[in-house]
Design an enzyme around this catalytic site. Structure first.
Site, PDB file in Angstrom:
ATOM      1  N   GLY A   1       3.915 -10.443  -7.851  1.00  0.00           N
ATOM      2  CA  GLY A   1       3.951  -9.805  -6.561  1.00  0.00           C
ATOM      3  C   GLY A   1       3.517 -10.428  -5.423  1.00  0.00           C
ATOM      4  O   GLY A   1       3.385  -9.881  -4.417  1.00  0.00           O
TER       5      GLY A   1
ATOM      6  N   TYR B   1      14.689 -13.607  -1.930  1.00  0.00           N
ATOM      7  CA  TYR B   1      14.876 -13.254  -0.776  1.00  0.00           C
ATOM      8  C   TYR B   1      15.763 -12.261  -0.320  1.00  0.00           C
ATOM      9  O   TYR B   1      15.872 -11.337   0.556  1.00  0.00           O
ATOM     10  CB  TYR B   1      15.424 -14.748   0.134  1.00  0.00           C
ATOM     11  CG  TYR B   1      14.263 -15.513   0.068  1.00  0.00           C
ATOM     12  CD1 TYR B   1      12.657 -15.421   0.048  1.00  0.00           C
ATOM     13  CD2 TYR B   1      14.560 -16.973   0.181  1.00  0.00           C
ATOM     14  CE1 TYR B   1      11.865 -16.359   0.247  1.00  0.00           C
ATOM     15  CE2 TYR B   1      13.469 -18.024  -0.038  1.00  0.00           C
ATOM     16  CZ  TYR B   1      12.332 -17.830   0.132  1.00  0.00           C
ATOM     17  OH  TYR B   1      11.308 -18.671   0.139  1.00  0.00           O
TER      18      TYR B   1
END
Length: 162
Positions: free
Chosen positions: A98, A134
């Site tokens: 993360g 993204y």
């Protein structure tokens, strides 16, 4: 600054110049562009000290494993400043914790707090894992725009004209 399960984010400081250099070189090698790195640790020290670039360092067990560098831009269309993320890199052994999302989230928080209109960056078209990431955070590709670059001999030649 930001303690999350498995890692810690903190602001990059001038004394991190060696770490920044190491991670930028690792990013360049991942992107098959290692031959293009001309920057030294001293260059990063100066840029961080002068605040020409800002950054975050991700640490796992006190060891730097990731980097996010950005600087401010300006959009004449919005009439407001923006943020350009120059580099994001997480060492392969520490991906999927993360860290990448945390980097973008922290930059987004700072951009919103600073009244910036947008956050932008570029990605190599072959980097499918990055592109998928993204899209997963809500980024939209700007396919109608292409980056242009003036550097090296061409930059010197244009600067020397009349």
């Amino acid at each position: 600054m930001s303690d999350r399960p498995g890692f810690f984010l903190r602001d990059a400081r001038p004394r991190d110049a060696e770490t920044v250099h190491r991670l930028v070189v690792a990013l360049a090698e991942y992107e098959k562009l290692g031959h293009e790195v001309k920057a030294s640790a001293q260059d990063f020290y100066g840029a961080l000290a002068a605040k020409r670039v800002r950054g975050l360092v991700a640490e796992v067990d006190g060891e730097p494993v990731g980097l996010c560098l950005w600087y401010e831009t300006f959009s004449t269309f919005t009439g407001r400043a923006g943020v350009w993320i120059e580099d994001v890199f997480v060492e392969p052994a520490h991906r999927r914790l993360g860290i990448g999302r945390a980097f973008f989230q922290e930059v987004a928080k700072r951009a919103v707090a600073g009244g910036h209109a947008r956050v932008e960056w570029s990605v190599l078209d072959w980097n499918a894992p990055a592109l998928a990431f993204y899209r997963g955070i809500g980024a939209v590709g700007q396919d109608e725009w292409t980056d242009q670059r003036l550097s090296g001999e061409a930059l010197l030649a244009l600067a020397a004209e009349g």
